[in-house]
Each structure stands twice: as C-alpha cells, then as structure tokens.
Design a protein around this motif. Structure first.
Motif, PDB file in Angstrom:
ATOM      1  N   THR A   4       0.844  -1.187   0.000  1.00 40.46           N
ATOM      2  CA  THR A   4       0.000   0.000   0.000  1.00 40.46           C
ATOM      3  C   THR A   4       0.885   1.244   0.000  1.00 40.46           C
ATOM      4  O   THR A   4       1.791   1.369   0.808  1.00 40.46           O
ATOM      5  N   THR A   5       0.622   2.137  -0.934  1.00 44.69           N
ATOM      6  CA  THR A   5       1.367   3.385  -0.956  1.00 44.69           C
ATOM      7  C   THR A   5       0.791   4.296   0.102  1.00 44.69           C
ATOM      8  O   THR A   5      -0.402   4.556   0.126  1.00 44.69           O
ATOM      9  N   ARG A   6       1.679   4.749   0.968  1.00 45.44           N
ATOM     10  CA  ARG A   6       1.266   5.661   2.026  1.00 45.44           C
ATOM     11  C   ARG A   6       1.654   7.076   1.648  1.00 45.44           C
ATOM     12  O   ARG A   6       2.599   7.295   0.935  1.00 45.44           O
ATOM     13  N   ARG A   7       0.919   7.996   2.172  1.00 41.86           N
ATOM     14  CA  ARG A   7       1.203   9.410   1.954  1.00 41.86           C
ATOM     15  C   ARG A   7       2.571   9.745   2.530  1.00 41.86           C
ATOM     16  O   ARG A   7       2.913   9.345   3.619  1.00 41.86           O
ATOM     17  N   ARG A   8       3.364  10.469   1.761  1.00 48.25           N
ATOM     18  CA  ARG A   8       4.655  10.954   2.228  1.00 48.25           C
ATOM     19  C   ARG A   8       4.611  12.480   2.172  1.00 48.25           C
ATOM     20  O   ARG A   8       4.200  13.058   1.175  1.00 48.25           O
ATOM     21  N   THR A 143      13.284   8.987   2.779  1.00 50.21           N
ATOM     22  CA  THR A 143      12.140   9.020   3.699  1.00 50.21           C
ATOM     23  C   THR A 143      10.889   9.576   3.034  1.00 50.21           C
ATOM     24  O   THR A 143       9.795   9.046   3.221  1.00 50.21           O
ATOM     25  N   CYS A 144      11.060  10.629   2.260  1.00 47.30           N
ATOM     26  CA  CYS A 144       9.913  11.274   1.606  1.00 47.30           C
ATOM     27  C   CYS A 144       9.629  10.704   0.225  1.00 47.30           C
ATOM     28  O   CYS A 144       8.717  11.167  -0.465  1.00 47.30           O
TER      29      CYS A 144
END
Length: 154
Positions: A4-8, A143-144
């Motif tokens: 799942t792609t999470r918001r960065r 990280t981002c």
C-alpha cells in the motif's frame, strides 16, 4: 515492503524553516572543494543510501558541469577503476563510505588518515561537512520518497 502506498509529506511544505536551513547549509558545504570531487562524493553517498532522487540529481549535475559519464558511471566501483580518479577523489570516496556507513565500523583511523594526508585541515573539514550534508539530503529523499526524473541542472 508494504504493497500500500502511504502518503509521504513534503518537508519543504510542512517544515519550511527546517528545509530552508538544509538549503543554506548545503550552499556552504562544498566551499573550497573541487566541484567534480564534490559531485562524486554526493553520488557515492546517494548510491550507498539508495536515494534515486539524489543520485539522478548529482549525476546530471556532474556531467552538466563537465565531468564525464564514464567517471560518473564507475563511481560505484571506484576501487576497481582507480585510474579514473585522482588521489584526492579516491580519499574522498573512501571517507564518504566510512562516514555514510558509520554504523558498520564507525570511521576507522586508517580511512580518516587517507583523507588527512591529501587534504589540508580546512579542505578536510569542508569534505566532512559535505559528506554529512549529502547524508542528510539522502535521508530526506529516501524518507519522503522523492522521485527521480524531474530534475534539470541549472
């Protein structure tokens, strides 16, 4: 890795003071060092930290500023391609690896001494600052999840 792609977040948007401080520090981090050497250091740290964004940026900058694609492409295997790099560049790459991989073996005296032999104290201090700075940027990039492919050298 998660499927799942999470918001960065974007640090520049949500922590602008911190981001601007990084930019200001970055602007002085390579003062007095050969620009080609500085780009090689940035490229090697980006490779070691797995930051595609920083690797893309600094490889493009290096070539844009006159370095060769061959030297840029071989930096990951610089020990096997020593003839393409000056003694200072080799020492800088050695120190870059030691500082970037600090959790492995800290910064061994013999690796520090290699750099200390070919850089004067001021240059060595600038080199250490540059290595610390690119390691900070690669951690932002990883990280981002900054994506490569959009950067254009100025």
């Amino acid at each position: 890795m998660s499927t799942t792609t999470r918001r960065r977040i974007k640090l520049a948007t949500h922590a602008p003071e911190f981001y601007q401080a990084l930019i200001a520090l970055d602007e002085v981090s390579a003062t007095g060092l050969d620009p080609k050497l500085a780009h090689l250091v940035r490229i090697r740290a980006a490779q070691l930290n797995g930051c595609a964004y920083c690797l893309d940026m600094h490889a493009l900058d290096a070539v844009h500023e006159g370095d060769t694609g061959q030297r840029v492409n071989l930096v990951a295997t610089w020990r096997e391609a020593r003839k393409f790099y000056t003694e200072q560049e080799q020492a800088a790459l050695e120190l870059t690896e030691a500082i970037t991989l600090i959790s492995v073996d800290h910064v061994p005296d013999e690796k520090y001494d290699i750099a200390a032999k070919v850089f004067d104290d001021k240059e060595l201090a600038q080199l250490i600052g540059l290595i610390i700075m690119i390691n900070a940027w690669t951690r932002v990039g990883v990280t981002c999840r900054l994506e490569p492919g959009h950067y254009q050298p100025s």
